[in-house]
Design a protein around this motif. Structure first.
Motif, PDB file in Angstrom:
ATOM      1  N   TRP A  17       0.808  -1.230   0.000  1.00 11.19           N
ATOM      2  CA  TRP A  17       0.000   0.000   0.000  1.00 11.19           C
ATOM      3  C   TRP A  17       0.833   1.267   0.000  1.00 11.19           C
ATOM      4  CZ3 TRP A  17       1.535   2.489   4.261  1.00 11.19           C
ATOM      5  CH2 TRP A  17       1.964   1.739   5.351  1.00 11.19           C
ATOM      6  N   GLY A  18       2.169   1.155   0.230  1.00 17.20           N
ATOM      7  CA  GLY A  18       3.033   2.336   0.262  1.00 17.20           C
ATOM      8  C   GLY A  18       4.312   2.069   1.034  1.00 17.20           C
ATOM      9  N   SER A  19       4.881   3.130   1.604  1.00 12.35           N
ATOM     10  CA  SER A  19       6.121   3.021   2.371  1.00 12.35           C
ATOM     11  C   SER A  19       5.965   3.729   3.710  1.00 12.35           C
ATOM     12  CB  SER A  19       7.278   3.669   1.614  1.00 12.35           C
ATOM     13  OG  SER A  19       7.474   3.048   0.375  1.00 12.35           O
ATOM     14  N   ALA A  20       6.772   3.309   4.676  1.00 14.01           N
ATOM     15  CA  ALA A  20       6.750   3.925   5.997  1.00 14.01           C
ATOM     16  C   ALA A  20       8.183   4.138   6.471  1.00 14.01           C
ATOM     17  CB  ALA A  20       5.991   3.053   6.981  1.00 14.01           C
ATOM     18  N   VAL A  21       8.404   5.254   7.143  1.00 18.28           N
ATOM     19  CA  VAL A  21       9.729   5.602   7.653  1.00 18.28           C
ATOM     20  C   VAL A  21       9.675   5.562   9.174  1.00 18.28           C
ATOM     21  CG1 VAL A  21      11.527   7.358   7.726  1.00 18.28           C
ATOM     22  CG2 VAL A  21      10.153   7.074   5.657  1.00 18.28           C
ATOM     23  N   LYS A  22      10.618   4.843   9.752  1.00 16.29           N
ATOM     24  CA  LYS A  22      10.656   4.650  11.201  1.00 16.29           C
ATOM     25  C   LYS A  22      12.000   5.112  11.732  1.00 16.29           C
ATOM     26  CE  LYS A  22       9.741   0.914  14.443  1.00 16.29           C
ATOM     27  NZ  LYS A  22       9.501  -0.532  14.545  1.00 16.29           N
ATOM     28  N   HIS A  23      11.978   5.860  12.815  1.00 14.68           N
ATOM     29  CA  HIS A  23      13.220   6.233  13.482  1.00 14.68           C
ATOM     30  C   HIS A  23      13.739   5.004  14.209  1.00 14.68           C
ATOM     31  CE1 HIS A  23      15.999   8.206  16.269  1.00 14.68           C
ATOM     32  NE2 HIS A  23      16.033   9.170  15.370  1.00 14.68           N
ATOM     33  N   ARG A  24      15.008   4.877  14.291  1.00 13.75           N
ATOM     34  CA  ARG A  24      15.577   3.693  14.913  1.00 13.75           C
ATOM     35  C   ARG A  24      15.217   3.575  16.396  1.00 13.75           C
ATOM     36  NH1 ARG A  24      21.322   2.505  13.050  1.00 13.75           N
ATOM     37  NH2 ARG A  24      20.191   2.290  11.119  1.00 13.75           N
ATOM     38  N   ASN A  25      14.724   4.655  17.005  1.00 13.11           N
ATOM     39  CA  ASN A  25      14.287   4.580  18.405  1.00 13.11           C
ATOM     40  C   ASN A  25      12.963   3.841  18.542  1.00 13.11           C
ATOM     41  OD1 ASN A  25      12.246   6.349  17.669  1.00 13.11           O
ATOM     42  ND2 ASN A  25      12.976   8.040  18.894  1.00 13.11           N
ATOM     43  N   GLY A  26      12.355   3.437  17.398  1.00 14.94           N
ATOM     44  CA  GLY A  26      11.147   2.637  17.428  1.00 14.94           C
ATOM     45  C   GLY A  26       9.878   3.383  17.099  1.00 14.94           C
ATOM     46  N   LYS A  27       9.931   4.693  16.899  1.00 15.83           N
ATOM     47  CA  LYS A  27       8.739   5.497  16.630  1.00 15.83           C
ATOM     48  C   LYS A  27       8.608   5.755  15.132  1.00 15.83           C
ATOM     49  CE  LYS A  27       6.270   9.134  18.887  1.00 15.83           C
ATOM     50  NZ  LYS A  27       4.973   8.592  18.720  1.00 15.83           N
ATOM     51  N   TRP A  28       7.381   5.544  14.606  1.00 15.78           N
ATOM     52  CA  TRP A  28       7.119   5.817  13.198  1.00 15.78           C
ATOM     53  C   TRP A  28       7.128   7.314  12.960  1.00 15.78           C
ATOM     54  CZ3 TRP A  28       7.548   2.060   9.869  1.00 15.78           C
ATOM     55  CH2 TRP A  28       7.324   0.753  10.273  1.00 15.78           C
ATOM     56  N   ASP A  29       7.612   7.725  11.793  1.00 18.20           N
ATOM     57  CA  ASP A  29       7.755   9.148  11.488  1.00 18.20           C
ATOM     58  C   ASP A  29       6.840   9.588  10.346  1.00 18.20           C
ATOM     59  OD1 ASP A  29       9.104  11.648  12.000  1.00 18.20           O
ATOM     60  OD2 ASP A  29      10.092  11.361  10.064  1.00 18.20           O
ATOM     61  N   LYS A  30       6.939   8.956   9.193  1.00 17.07           N
ATOM     62  CA  LYS A  30       6.163   9.332   8.008  1.00 17.07           C
ATOM     63  C   LYS A  30       5.630   8.083   7.313  1.00 17.07           C
ATOM     64  CE  LYS A  30       7.702  13.738   7.725  1.00 17.07           C
ATOM     65  NZ  LYS A  30       6.973  14.900   7.892  1.00 17.07           N
ATOM     66  N   VAL A  31       4.494   8.270   6.619  1.00 14.85           N
ATOM     67  CA  VAL A  31       3.909   7.232   5.789  1.00 14.85           C
ATOM     68  C   VAL A  31       3.650   7.842   4.423  1.00 14.85           C
ATOM     69  CG1 VAL A  31       1.884   5.773   5.460  1.00 14.85           C
ATOM     70  CG2 VAL A  31       2.858   6.033   7.738  1.00 14.85           C
ATOM     71  N   PHE A  32       3.973   7.111   3.370  1.00 16.84           N
ATOM     72  CA  PHE A  32       3.739   7.564   2.000  1.00 16.84           C
ATOM     73  C   PHE A  32       2.852   6.530   1.313  1.00 16.84           C
ATOM     74  CE2 PHE A  32       7.776   9.271   3.396  1.00 16.84           C
ATOM     75  CZ  PHE A  32       7.649  10.609   3.057  1.00 16.84           C
ATOM     76  N   LEU A  33       1.666   6.964   0.879  1.00 14.68           N
ATOM     77  CA  LEU A  33       0.693   6.059   0.278  1.00 14.68           C
ATOM     78  C   LEU A  33       0.866   5.983  -1.232  1.00 14.68           C
ATOM     79  CD1 LEU A  33      -2.475   7.178   2.256  1.00 14.68           C
ATOM     80  CD2 LEU A  33      -0.905   5.307   2.780  1.00 14.68           C
ATOM     81  N   LYS A  34       0.670   4.792  -1.789  1.00 15.46           N
ATOM     82  CA  LYS A  34       0.690   4.612  -3.234  1.00 15.46           C
ATOM     83  C   LYS A  34      -0.667   4.993  -3.783  1.00 15.46           C
ATOM     84  CE  LYS A  34       4.044   0.880  -3.485  1.00 15.46           C
ATOM     85  NZ  LYS A  34       4.277  -0.524  -3.795  1.00 15.46           N
ATOM     86  N   PRO A  35      -0.839   5.421  -4.977  1.00 13.98           N
ATOM     87  CA  PRO A  35       0.127   5.545  -6.058  1.00 13.98           C
ATOM     88  C   PRO A  35       0.727   6.936  -6.163  1.00 13.98           C
ATOM     89  CG  PRO A  35      -2.041   5.810  -6.981  1.00 13.98           C
ATOM     90  CD  PRO A  35      -2.200   5.591  -5.494  1.00 13.98           C
TER      91      PRO A  35
END
Length: 57
Positions: A17-35
């Motif tokens: 469904w897309g991509s997600a960016v996570k900080h290495r401390n375990g907290k999600w930061d951003k989500v990018f939805l397709k298309p």
């Protein structure tokens, strides 16, 4: 020497469904939805992200 910039360690996960960016401390930061790569800032929201989608807690 000029300014020193702290590089933050991030991990990128790709899903159907897309991509997600996570900080290495375990907290999600951003989500990018397709298309169209619509961006959702989830840095201040508790979420669970997995292959079937995003759960807002």
């Amino acid at each position: 020497m000029g300014n020193i910039i702290d590089l933050l360690p991030y991990e990128v996960y790709e899903y159907s469904w897309g991509s997600a960016v996570k900080h290495r401390n375990g907290k999600w930061d951003k989500v990018f939805l397709k298309p169209d790569a619509q961006e959702i800032d989830v840095s201040n929201i508790e979420v669970v992200i997995h292959e079937t989608g995003i759960e807002f807690i």
